[in-house]
Design a protein around this motif. Structure first.
Motif, PDB file in Angstrom:
ATOM      1  N   ASN A 289       0.829  -1.214   0.000  1.00  0.00           N
ATOM      2  CA  ASN A 289       0.000   0.000   0.000  1.00  0.00           C
ATOM      3  C   ASN A 289       0.859   1.256   0.000  1.00  0.00           C
ATOM      4  O   ASN A 289       0.681   2.159   0.828  1.00  0.00           O
ATOM      5  CB  ASN A 289      -0.951   0.000   1.202  1.00  0.00           C
ATOM      6  CG  ASN A 289      -1.999   1.097   1.103  1.00  0.00           C
ATOM      7  OD1 ASN A 289      -2.307   1.582   0.008  1.00  0.00           O
ATOM      8  ND2 ASN A 289      -2.536   1.491   2.245  1.00  0.00           N
ATOM      9  N   LEU A 290       1.819   1.330  -0.944  1.00  0.00           N
ATOM     10  CA  LEU A 290       2.678   2.499  -1.070  1.00  0.00           C
ATOM     11  C   LEU A 290       2.464   3.152  -2.429  1.00  0.00           C
ATOM     12  O   LEU A 290       2.355   2.461  -3.448  1.00  0.00           O
ATOM     13  CB  LEU A 290       4.157   2.117  -0.924  1.00  0.00           C
ATOM     14  CG  LEU A 290       4.643   1.672   0.451  1.00  0.00           C
ATOM     15  CD1 LEU A 290       6.123   1.349   0.389  1.00  0.00           C
ATOM     16  CD2 LEU A 290       4.377   2.740   1.491  1.00  0.00           C
ATOM     17  N   SER A 291       2.433   4.459  -2.447  1.00  0.00           N
ATOM     18  CA  SER A 291       2.327   5.200  -3.692  1.00  0.00           C
ATOM     19  C   SER A 291       3.598   5.037  -4.518  1.00  0.00           C
ATOM     20  O   SER A 291       4.713   4.995  -3.969  1.00  0.00           O
ATOM     21  CB  SER A 291       2.087   6.684  -3.385  1.00  0.00           C
ATOM     22  OG  SER A 291       2.307   7.475  -4.519  1.00  0.00           O
ATOM     23  N   VAL A 322       4.861   4.057   7.461  1.00  0.00           N
ATOM     24  CA  VAL A 322       3.414   4.108   7.236  1.00  0.00           C
ATOM     25  C   VAL A 322       2.662   3.379   8.350  1.00  0.00           C
ATOM     26  O   VAL A 322       1.662   3.878   8.881  1.00  0.00           O
ATOM     27  CB  VAL A 322       3.065   3.502   5.857  1.00  0.00           C
ATOM     28  CG1 VAL A 322       1.555   3.343   5.705  1.00  0.00           C
ATOM     29  CG2 VAL A 322       3.610   4.369   4.735  1.00  0.00           C
ATOM     30  N   ALA A 335       0.690   8.972   7.085  1.00  0.00           N
ATOM     31  CA  ALA A 335       0.471   7.631   6.541  1.00  0.00           C
ATOM     32  C   ALA A 335      -0.481   7.675   5.344  1.00  0.00           C
ATOM     33  O   ALA A 335      -0.284   6.957   4.361  1.00  0.00           O
ATOM     34  CB  ALA A 335      -0.082   6.711   7.626  1.00  0.00           C
ATOM     35  N   SER A 339       0.537   6.451   1.516  1.00  0.00           N
ATOM     36  CA  SER A 339      -0.118   5.237   1.027  1.00  0.00           C
ATOM     37  C   SER A 339      -0.576   5.402  -0.419  1.00  0.00           C
ATOM     38  O   SER A 339      -0.646   6.519  -0.951  1.00  0.00           O
ATOM     39  CB  SER A 339      -1.318   4.899   1.911  1.00  0.00           C
ATOM     40  OG  SER A 339      -2.327   5.884   1.778  1.00  0.00           O
ATOM     41  N   GLU A 340      -0.903   4.282  -1.035  1.00  0.00           N
ATOM     42  CA  GLU A 340      -1.353   4.284  -2.427  1.00  0.00           C
ATOM     43  C   GLU A 340      -2.837   4.609  -2.536  1.00  0.00           C
ATOM     44  O   GLU A 340      -3.261   5.352  -3.430  1.00  0.00           O
ATOM     45  CB  GLU A 340      -1.082   2.917  -3.058  1.00  0.00           C
ATOM     46  CG  GLU A 340      -1.477   2.826  -4.522  1.00  0.00           C
ATOM     47  CD  GLU A 340      -1.178   1.469  -5.109  1.00  0.00           C
ATOM     48  OE1 GLU A 340      -1.221   1.337  -6.343  1.00  0.00           O
ATOM     49  OE2 GLU A 340      -0.914   0.528  -4.332  1.00  0.00           O
ATOM     50  N   VAL A 344      -5.546   3.422   5.408  1.00  0.00           N
ATOM     51  CA  VAL A 344      -4.475   2.947   6.285  1.00  0.00           C
ATOM     52  C   VAL A 344      -5.023   2.446   7.621  1.00  0.00           C
ATOM     53  O   VAL A 344      -4.269   2.273   8.570  1.00  0.00           O
ATOM     54  CB  VAL A 344      -3.436   4.062   6.543  1.00  0.00           C
ATOM     55  CG1 VAL A 344      -2.703   4.404   5.262  1.00  0.00           C
ATOM     56  CG2 VAL A 344      -4.107   5.298   7.127  1.00  0.00           C
TER      57      VAL A 344
END
Length: 351
Positions: A289-291, A322, A335, A339-340, A344
């Motif tokens: 879940n990361l941009s 995060v 966070a 996140s993408e 979160v």
């Protein structure tokens, strides 16, 4: 009550101070970080060995721990021996490749009718070789010193790991806070284990396929380039690109025609595309879940602080940030931005 401006100012000052300490204390912090990774690998592999059934029994902890130590040592020794042999051979063949590169420059100058022909010394100064040798010797000395320090750190981590949970619990006076801290640690551990297990399996597959392609075409140092592809696959985005460029450039110098160059570039490019865009995302899922932009910024940030090691660790470190920020109401916006999807979870504690 503190004003929001004061809180933001103090937060920015704290981040800058931590960044400064990470840069200044790199020679001490980085070996300890590497030791933590090695210690984590030993314990993870030991856990895997404990899951293997032997009839109705399972191996005891001290046996699996010893097996994990021996396995990591044996694999590291084997890989380093192969890499050392390939590097030695590459150093011996370097003058031949240099002459071939000069011939290619002459051909290019004749093809484009240049009045001032391109020469190798125009791109590489004459003193570059002695400087490279000096830099190489310095690098070997640094690695040797760091390896000794890493070994000492790992030894003490292994000896004291039985007391970590007890010490960690006693950091908190409130049992609920201790339970929340253990939950955060467990979540971080699951995410990092998920990332490194899949990333390692995918990197091994990439390195093996790279070596097989180069062996089939006949390019030397296939094992070395496979190992480089394995390492570079841990670096997001740019690692796979560099893994294709190195052997492709050697093919230009090694062969008399461009056909092997196109074959190697195409073959390795397809491997990197399939692994990086099809296989790995399917296995990794949305666990991180990361941009994508955050990953690139993290790559630049940690690379500037810790070099190649920072590039390898940029994703796990960002995941940890995060997870921790998402647990506290005051830091939850951070966070969300990192996140993408923006999802979160809910903060469980108040800062």
């Amino acid at each position: 009550m503190r004003s929001p401006l004061l809180s933001v100012t103090l937060s920015v000052f704290l981040v800058l101070m931590i960044g400064w300490l990470l840069v200044v204390g790199r020679s001490l912090v980085l070996p300890f970080v590497i030791a933590l990774i090695v210690w984590y690998m030993i314990n993870s592999l030991s856990h895997v060995f404990q899951l293997i059934p032997i009839g109705r029994w399972r191996l005891p902890g001290f046996v699996t721990f010893t097996l994990s130590l021996l396995s990591i040592f044996a694999v590291s020794t084997f890989v380093l021996d192969i890499v050392t042999v390939n590097l030695t051979q590459l150093a011996q063949d370097a003058p031949t490749y240099q002459r071939r590169l000069e011939e290619l420059f002459d051909q290019a100058s004749s093809l484009f009718h240049l009045n001032d022909p391109i020469e190798l010394k125009d791109l590489l100064p004459e003193s570059v070789v002695p400087r490279m040798v000096t830099a190489g010797a310095s690098l070997v000395t640094t690695i040797a010193g760091s390896a000794s320090l890493v070994f000492i750190y790992v030894l003490f981590l292994v000896l004291e790991q039985s007391t970590f949970d007890r010490k960690f619990e006693r950091l908190f006076s409130d049992p609920e806070k201790a339970q929340a801290a253990f939950a955060i640690r467990a979540e971080i551990n699951r995410s990092i284990m998920h990332y490194f297990s899949i990333k390692t399996a995918v990197s091994v597959a990439t390195g093996v396929l790279t070596s097989l392609v180069l062996l089939a075409i006949g390019l030397p140092y296939a094992a070395l380039f496979g190992f480089i592809a394995f390492l570079l696959n841990y670096i997001p985005t740019i690692g796979s690109l560099i893994g294709v460029i190195f052997p492709s450039l050697l093919a230009v110098v090694y062969y008399d025609t461009l056909a092997p160059f196109f074959a190697i570039a195409t073959g390795l490019g397809l491997i990197q595309f399939a692994v990086g865009n099809l296989v790995e995302p399917k296995l990794m899922g949305s666990n991180l879940n990361l941009s994508g932009l955050v990953i690139m910024l993290s790559l630049a940030f940690w690379g500037a602080i810790w070099g190649v090691v920072g590039m390898v660790l940029c994703v796990p470190l960002t995941v940890m940030i995060v997870i921790v920020c998402a647990r506290f109401e005051a830091s939850r916006p951070i966070a969300v931005l990192l996140s993408e999807t923006g999802e979160v979870g809910f903060a469980e504690s108040k800062a």
